[in-house]
Scaffold this active site. Structure first.
Site, PDB file in Angstrom:
ATOM      1  CG  ASP A  34      -1.989  -0.990   1.166  1.00 25.78           C
ATOM      2  OD1 ASP A  34      -2.094  -1.634   0.107  1.00 25.78           O
ATOM      3  OD2 ASP A  34      -2.722  -1.153   2.159  1.00 25.78           O
ATOM      4  CB  ALA A  35       3.996   2.000   1.815  1.00 23.69           C
ATOM      5  CG  ASP A  36       6.393   0.443  -2.793  1.00 21.25           C
ATOM      6  OD1 ASP A  36       7.049   1.401  -2.322  1.00 21.25           O
ATOM      7  OD2 ASP A  36       6.833  -0.717  -2.874  1.00 21.25           O
ATOM      8  CE1 TYR A  37      -2.493   1.189  -7.002  1.00 19.08           C
ATOM      9  CE2 TYR A  37      -3.280   2.984  -5.609  1.00 19.08           C
ATOM     10  CZ  TYR A  37      -3.406   2.201  -6.741  1.00 19.08           C
ATOM     11  OH  TYR A  37      -4.426   2.427  -7.621  1.00 19.08           O
ATOM     12  CG  ASP A  38      -1.154   5.011  -0.405  1.00 17.20           C
ATOM     13  OD1 ASP A  38      -2.015   4.796  -1.279  1.00 17.20           O
ATOM     14  OD2 ASP A  38      -1.284   4.705   0.792  1.00 17.20           O
ATOM     15  CG  LEU A  84     -29.858 -13.256 -19.339  1.00 12.41           C
ATOM     16  CD1 LEU A  84     -28.998 -13.552 -18.122  1.00 12.41           C
ATOM     17  CD2 LEU A  84     -29.393 -14.082 -20.530  1.00 12.41           C
ATOM     18  CD  GLU A 114     -21.024 -16.089 -17.683  1.00 10.08           C
ATOM     19  OE1 GLU A 114     -21.624 -15.013 -17.445  1.00 10.08           O
ATOM     20  OE2 GLU A 114     -20.529 -16.376 -18.785  1.00 10.08           O
ATOM     21  CE  LYS A 116     -30.254 -12.453 -14.013  1.00 13.06           C
ATOM     22  NZ  LYS A 116     -30.483 -11.208 -13.290  1.00 13.06           N
ATOM     23  CG  ASP A 118     -29.413  -8.439  -7.316  1.00 15.67           C
ATOM     24  OD1 ASP A 118     -29.876  -7.858  -8.322  1.00 15.67           O
ATOM     25  OD2 ASP A 118     -30.059  -8.631  -6.281  1.00 15.67           O
ATOM     26  CE1 TYR A 223     -15.001  -9.907 -10.352  1.00 19.94           C
ATOM     27  CE2 TYR A 223     -17.075 -10.521  -9.303  1.00 19.94           C
ATOM     28  CZ  TYR A 223     -15.691 -10.426  -9.268  1.00 19.94           C
ATOM     29  OH  TYR A 223     -15.014 -10.868  -8.179  1.00 19.94           O
ATOM     30  CE  LYS A 290     -23.873 -14.937 -20.000  1.00 24.64           C
ATOM     31  NZ  LYS A 290     -22.788 -13.997 -19.698  1.00 24.64           N
ATOM     32  CE  LYS A 314     -33.738 -13.724 -10.700  1.00 31.74           C
ATOM     33  NZ  LYS A 314     -34.696 -12.850 -11.315  1.00 31.74           N
ATOM     34  CB  CYS A 414     -34.343  -0.357  30.988  1.00 30.62           C
ATOM     35  SG  CYS A 414     -33.407  -1.857  30.654  1.00 30.62           S
ATOM     36  CB  CYS A 417     -32.817  -2.880  34.981  1.00 25.30           C
ATOM     37  SG  CYS A 417     -32.459  -1.278  34.258  1.00 25.30           S
ATOM     38  CB  CYS A 432     -30.901   0.988  29.787  1.00 31.04           C
ATOM     39  SG  CYS A 432     -30.998   0.607  31.534  1.00 31.04           S
ATOM     40  CB  CYS A 438     -29.225  -2.362  33.480  1.00 32.91           C
ATOM     41  SG  CYS A 438     -30.015  -3.162  32.081  1.00 32.91           S
TER      42      CYS A 438
END
Ligand code: IVH
Length: 694
Positions: A34-38, A84, A114, A116, A118, A223, A290, A314, A414, A417, A432, A438
């Site tokens: 992450d450090a390199d990426y940043d 579909l 595959e 499906k 949502d 995707y 498919k 489904k 409550c 109690c 409460c 309690c």
């Protein structure tokens, strides 16, 4: 640097970042920290800022989102985006396979299988490997240009890898991963914002945001699962190979895609994914089969808007309608009162659901859930079922046509109690106020009571406390002082048996008692304490160590404090109206008075003295707040030194604060002081003052 060298560096950084994204999102095999990426990202941002001539809408820096651009333009899909046909029963899948077997003359046609997803269907257009436009499905023929929002989605490649065709349209699903959905809703509930009904709505709403910077804040994913227009590429002969090719170009494809044959093969896939459904990091509402070979697809053709060579199978819906039988509340360990509905049992996603959380009073008010209402409940994975919305048209009415049941109100007492339930201004959660009394809050309260800065009972950790409460051996903190060595030994035996962690030595007949003796010793030692520790240990909300100290000094003894009303408490320097009310409330509860009496009866004692109301010294009348870490002494020591000079040490910054001593890593208190314009001392100033207080 020369322009050419600069440009080369910009290109290199973009490539490094694109590669890192590809390995992370497509191959699921990151090789960059992450450090390199940043670091690369920041360097690239700086270069692009200083050299606008290198700007590129497809730069990895574009992910943060650009300023809003107004309305979405229309986009005509060169190749229509289809839908579909659905299957719900195994028999429909068998018919689908039989039909294809017959019409293609292939005895065992292969299918790409595959999940499906949502979410929302999207078409991405690339020209010569560069992302040029992305659009929603719309009505299938015309969608909306949501390119700016799509650029913020990290899994949408902006520049393709390897040999890219002149034109490539890739279709796929944009969705909101479950974890992102939960995180967003938790945030929304806390801030009183509208929650998302489900991840699908989350994805749709985010993608249609006019401000891409808002979209960038909502982690969406993509995707790929189909092609649109393609020009200048020789396509593979099958869909499954196309998916593999898309992956090479840099598109993420679900790891669950596979190839299967025969109805049994498809149904086995349906069941396998069904079992995994809850564990998948994204919502799916079915699987898609498919026909794999393109020549066979062409032979099957289309009916109306759907291909005859594919079908969606489904799963049972994760949202269902049912009715509310009653609305109940739970009390959590910190006293938080959480409402939930008891409903007519209903099958949701294959599991019988009888309860769903309503989260908090705000959520109830927003949804306006009432007894008798027809509601939509949603269950996603292991997440607690939730109420998504009320179907208002179905609300039961009385003879006059008014709703039969009134809007729900949280209980004022409550249910565990009987203490008052209160909600602070600006807080979402109602609590409460029973505190120590309690049972629901007992464990937490005992843990605080025993902690080092409170009564300092060494060795009494959360595990033992939980067991003591669970076995009903301790009801109030005062009961701790009645426990014997035998009590602890038997408590531990029971706890070990329940957790199946009975030590070998105990099994072989030995009973270790030394630890229990030590614990009883530690409890005994805590009997002799100070008033400020006791006040802090009681766990009165917002009474931290420094307020406890102020109270102890101001009143000198417990009884005058117990007798003080809200008005008197307000007169105490440094105690604001909210805290004064809270303290008065706490001591007004008879349970809390009983606990205090029991502590005294069990030998807990502290020195009492005359009230110290007017400090003397150069800092008399000054209120000081210490925040952050000091290197030369602890904050407590510094506080004691300032108090010795007459200052009041307070835990919170207000307009009345005379100055704030800010050490290392000071945070919100320092910020507040700056905001209010309160004088700020650093450690050096403190030290020089202490050396020569004038
Ligand atoms: S293929 C020609 N594959 O389902 C077929 N669609 O009802 C075009 N969907 O609008 C779609 N996952 O939003 C395909 N693996 C998948 C899918 C998928 C989800 C959605 C998509 C489409 C709808 C079709």
């Amino acid at each position: 640097m020369k322009a050419a060298t600069l440009q080369a560096r910009v290109e290199e950084l973009r490539r490094l970042l694109d590669d890192a994204n590809y390995r992370y999102y497509v191959l699921d095999d990151p090789d960059t920290t992450d450090a390199d990426y940043d670091k690369w990202l920041r360097e690239l941002e700086a270069l692009e800022r200083e050299h606008p001539e290198f700007a590129d809408p497809n730069s990895p820096t574009a992910r943060v989102g650009n300023a809003p651009s107004g309305k979405f333009a229309e986009v005509k899909h060169g190749v229509p985006m289809l839908s579909l046909a659905n299957a719900f029963e195994d028999g429909e899948v068998e018919e689908f396979v039989t039909r294809i077997t017959k019409e293609t003359g292939d005895a065992a046609p292969a299918f790409s299988v595959e999940p499906k997803l949502d979410g929302l269907a999207i078409s991405l257009r690339y020209e010569h490997g560069m992302f040029v436009r992305g659009a929603t499905r719309g009505d299938g023929a015309t969608g909306e240009d949501v390119s700016a929002n799509l650029r913020t989605i990290r899994t949408v490649p902006l520049r393709l890898r390897g040999e890219a065709p002149a034109v490539l349209e890739v279709r796929g699903e944009v969705f909101m991963p479950k974890a992102a959905f939960e995180k967003y809703n938790a945030w929304a509930r806390e801030h009183g914002e509208k929650t998302l009904a489900n991840p699908r709505n989350g994805a749709a709403g985010s993608l249609r945001q006019l401000d891409p910077r808002v979209t960038a804040q909502r982690p969406l994913a993509f995707y790929a699962y189909a092609l649109g227009e393609v020009d200048g590429a020789k396509l593979p002969a099958t869909h499954s190979n196309t998916l593999a090719w898309l992956r090479e170009l840099g598109f993420p494809v679900s790891a669950e895609v596979d190839v299967a044959t025969g109805a049994e093969g498809l149904l086995a896939y349906y069941r396998r994914i069904g079992e995994k459904r809850n564990a998948l990091p994204y919502d799916i509402d079915g699987v898609v089969y498919k026909l794999d070979r393109y020549d066979q697809q062409r032979a099957m053709g289309f009916v109306s808007r759907a291909p005859r060579w594919a079908i969606a199978h489904k799963y049972p819906a994760q949202e269902q309608a049912t009715t509310v039988e009653s609305i109940e509340v739970n009390v959590g360990r910190t006293g938080a009162v959480t409402p939930w509905v008891l409903m007519t049992p209903v099958q949701v996603g294959g599991v019988t659901v009888t309860r769903a959380t309503l989260h908090n009073a705000d959520q109830i008010a927003r949804l306006d859930v009432r007894v008798g209402d027809t509601i939509i409940v949603r269950r996603a994975g292991d997440v607690i079922p939730e109420v998504v919305r009320v179907i208002e048209d179905k609300r039961p009415l009385d003879a006059k046509g008014h709703p039969k049941f009134a809007a729900y109100q949280l209980p004022t007492a409550c249910p565990v109690c009987g203490s008052a339930v209160e909600r602070e201004e600006g807080e979402v959660v109602a609590r409460c106020t029973g505190g120590l009394f309690c049972p629901a809050q007992r464990v937490q309260a005992l843990f605080h009571f025993a902690s080092r800065r409170a009564m300092d009972i060494e060795g009494l950790g959360e595990r033992f406390i939980t067991a003591l409460v669970e076995f009903d051996m301790v009801r109030s903190v005062a009961d701790l002082y009645r426990l014997s060595v035998d009590d602890f030994v038997s408590m531990k035996q029971r706890a070990d048996e329940l957790a199946d962690t009975v030590p070998e030595t105990v099994k072989s007949g030995k009973v270790a008692t030394k630890w229990a003796e030590n614990l009883v010793g530690a409890i005994d030692a805590s009997r002799s304490t100070t008033l400020e520790r006791v006040l802090y240990a009681l766990g009165i909300r917002d009474v931290g160590e420094s307020t406890a100290r102020t109270l102890a000094r101001h009143f000198g003894a417990l009884d005058p404090l117990l007798q003080a009303d809200e008005e008197t408490l307000r007169q105490v320097p440094d105690i604001g109206p909210i805290v004064a009310a809270r303290i008065a409330h706490f001591f007004a509860e008879s349970h809390n008075r009983e606990v205090i009496a029991a502590l005294r009866a069990n030998g807990v004692r502290w020195p009492e003295g005359a009230p110290q109301r007017s400090a003397e010294g150069p800092l008399a009348g000054k209120t000081v707040v210490l925040t952050g870490g000091l290197s030369s002494m602890s904050r407590d020591e510094a506080g004691a030194k300032l108090e010795a000079l007459g200052a009041k040490v307070s835990g919170s910054v207000s307009k009345k604060t005379s100055f704030v001593v800010a050490g290392e890593a000071a945070g919100s208190k320092l910020a507040k002081a700056q905001e209010l314009g309160v004088e700020i001392w650093d450690e050096a100033k403190l030290l020089s003052y202490l050396a020569d207080p004038t």
